[in-house]
Design a protein around this motif. Sequence first.
Motif, PDB file in Angstrom:
ATOM      1  N   GLY A 103      47.967  48.718  43.348  1.00 32.84           N
ATOM      2  CA  GLY A 103      46.744  48.027  43.757  1.00 32.84           C
ATOM      3  C   GLY A 103      46.230  47.031  42.742  1.00 32.84           C
ATOM      4  O   GLY A 103      45.134  46.483  42.907  1.00 32.84           O
ATOM      5  N   MET A 104      46.997  46.776  41.689  1.00 35.90           N
ATOM      6  CA  MET A 104      46.550  45.842  40.667  1.00 35.90           C
ATOM      7  C   MET A 104      46.612  44.396  41.175  1.00 35.90           C
ATOM      8  O   MET A 104      47.499  44.020  41.925  1.00 35.90           O
ATOM      9  CB  MET A 104      47.404  45.963  39.408  1.00 35.90           C
ATOM     10  N   THR A 105      45.634  43.611  40.731  1.00 33.60           N
ATOM     11  CA  THR A 105      45.538  42.208  41.147  1.00 33.60           C
ATOM     12  C   THR A 105      45.676  41.296  39.935  1.00 33.60           C
ATOM     13  O   THR A 105      45.625  41.743  38.787  1.00 33.60           O
ATOM     14  CB  THR A 105      44.181  41.949  41.811  1.00 33.60           C
ATOM     15  N   ASP A 106      45.814  40.009  40.200  1.00 31.52           N
ATOM     16  CA  ASP A 106      45.835  39.029  39.122  1.00 31.52           C
ATOM     17  C   ASP A 106      45.504  37.658  39.705  1.00 31.52           C
ATOM     18  O   ASP A 106      45.560  37.460  40.927  1.00 31.52           O
ATOM     19  CB  ASP A 106      47.190  38.996  38.417  1.00 31.52           C
ATOM     20  N   VAL A 107      45.161  36.731  38.825  1.00 31.67           N
ATOM     21  CA  VAL A 107      44.830  35.368  39.237  1.00 31.67           C
ATOM     22  C   VAL A 107      45.650  34.403  38.396  1.00 31.67           C
ATOM     23  O   VAL A 107      45.690  34.517  37.167  1.00 31.67           O
ATOM     24  CB  VAL A 107      43.322  35.073  39.068  1.00 31.67           C
ATOM     25  N   PHE A 108      46.307  33.461  39.070  1.00 31.73           N
ATOM     26  CA  PHE A 108      47.153  32.466  38.420  1.00 31.73           C
ATOM     27  C   PHE A 108      46.653  31.071  38.780  1.00 31.73           C
ATOM     28  O   PHE A 108      45.851  30.896  39.697  1.00 31.73           O
ATOM     29  CB  PHE A 108      48.601  32.603  38.906  1.00 31.73           C
ATOM     30  N   TYR A 109      47.151  30.083  38.069  1.00 33.28           N
ATOM     31  CA  TYR A 109      46.983  28.718  38.534  1.00 33.28           C
ATOM     32  C   TYR A 109      47.755  28.553  39.853  1.00 33.28           C
ATOM     33  O   TYR A 109      48.587  29.397  40.216  1.00 33.28           O
ATOM     34  CB  TYR A 109      47.504  27.725  37.503  1.00 33.28           C
ATOM     35  N   GLY A 110      47.503  27.455  40.530  1.00 39.51           N
ATOM     36  CA  GLY A 110      48.132  27.222  41.826  1.00 39.51           C
ATOM     37  C   GLY A 110      49.640  27.189  41.797  1.00 39.51           C
ATOM     38  O   GLY A 110      50.301  27.489  42.800  1.00 39.51           O
TER      39      GLY A 110
END
Length: 489
Positions: free
Chosen positions: A390-397
């Motif tokens: 259930g881990m999330t992350d945010v990247f550049y496009g």
Amino acid sequence: MSSAHTKPVVLAAAAAATVGATALTSAFVAAPSSAADGERQLRGATGAASAASSQSAMPSPVYGLIVAGGFAMGAASMRRADRRRGIVARKQAAQAVATPVKEREDTGSNMPDCPKTLWNGDGIDIDNLPEVQETCPLIIDALEIKAALEGRDEAEYFAAERLKIMAQLQKHGAILFRNFETMKDSAGFRTFFEQLELNPCLDPIHTSGLRAFEEKKDAVYEAVNKPALAGHVVGLHNESTTVKTAVYGAFACFKPATEGGGEFMLADGAKIIADMDKDVLKRIYEKKVRISVSNLDLNFLGALPGGMRESAMDGLKDMILQAVEPKFQMDLEMVYNADRSNPYRLSAVEKEEWPINRHPVTGQPVWFCNLHNHSRYLRDRRPCTVPEVGMTDVFYGDLSRIPPADVRHINEVCERNIVDIMMKPGDVILIDNYRCLHGRRTFKGERKHVVTWFESCGKENKQKVEGGKPDDFMNELINKTLVDTADFK
């Protein structure tokens, strides 16, 4: 299908179950001063009678103090009695409203799907953002509007003030309703939002299973009260995916956490971008973002011979996507090794989106990005009880890494703008979901907060329920088999 092939599918279903859950879980730490300031705003001034009476000429200073104290105590007693009479009267009126003559319509079974996200983020001038005139929350305290409540019950007040309240919501982004008696159970909460002519819709991630219905016929979901997530900080987020966004939301407190914590946290998206370093803001705006919402570690693939491994990886990716996407409707892409940590980690990643969006009514540019909630860098540095799946992350496009220094700066700005609110039974926070972000601190004990999402305001704007909306099967299945029974500690 043999058990060797069904195991990855079962794992994929578990990952899919957490797609929505992780869209609502992660971190934020509020500035203590915000909470103190908010509480000071809610407390009315007292002691005026005491100050006036102490000015009377008395033969003895001691006697004068005693008499002045007596007047002050008497006045305070009268005020308390008056307040009690007002509360009793409003409680009786609220009970009368909450007990309808005829059975109410089953709203929850006839809700439309959450509306599509309204994107308008192109061409925003980062160097010339408009000034933020008003911010959140506006506080409407029943104890401070006795004149407006005189001669009518609370439901009548909400109906009569509907247009004014909705105009104030657009201006401030969020309203805290405090010390009302109506909204202490699901039926009364429904009375509140029906008097404002708010039209309920399904949660943007209804099939995720994180939110069960507290009272389905009243369209009331439970908030994130699960014991398994009590030790998890829910970060700042709009209730939104790339595809779907609720227009408004209303959170009600029926019971605060019995052993403390669980503060509701609120932040103004317009204030966040106004306070952010222009270079950091330009970088993330120009590069856009992509959010990873779940991970599946398929390490057994590494044991397969080369040619077979590639074929199996492609086949599993397609099979899992076909199983997940129709149910979750998040426009996901399955990507191996998105976080550069494991070549056999398959992540479900949303499509590219702007981190800044224009408000669909006012045109005000706002921070419309769940980075504070979903960033793996931040989750690894605060209370987080979510398993790897259930881990999330945010990247550049382009799926490149956002520099940690930029993530830290965004985190600091978000936290500076948090208003920390300890809600009491009957309190409601109404939010403009395109303007404000929300979250929740960790808590201990039992907690009962609820939420309803809305697709529009005004009877004339209510959507008709059409075919193809998500059903309740996955919501109920995942709640009962995964979320309720999970131990994430």
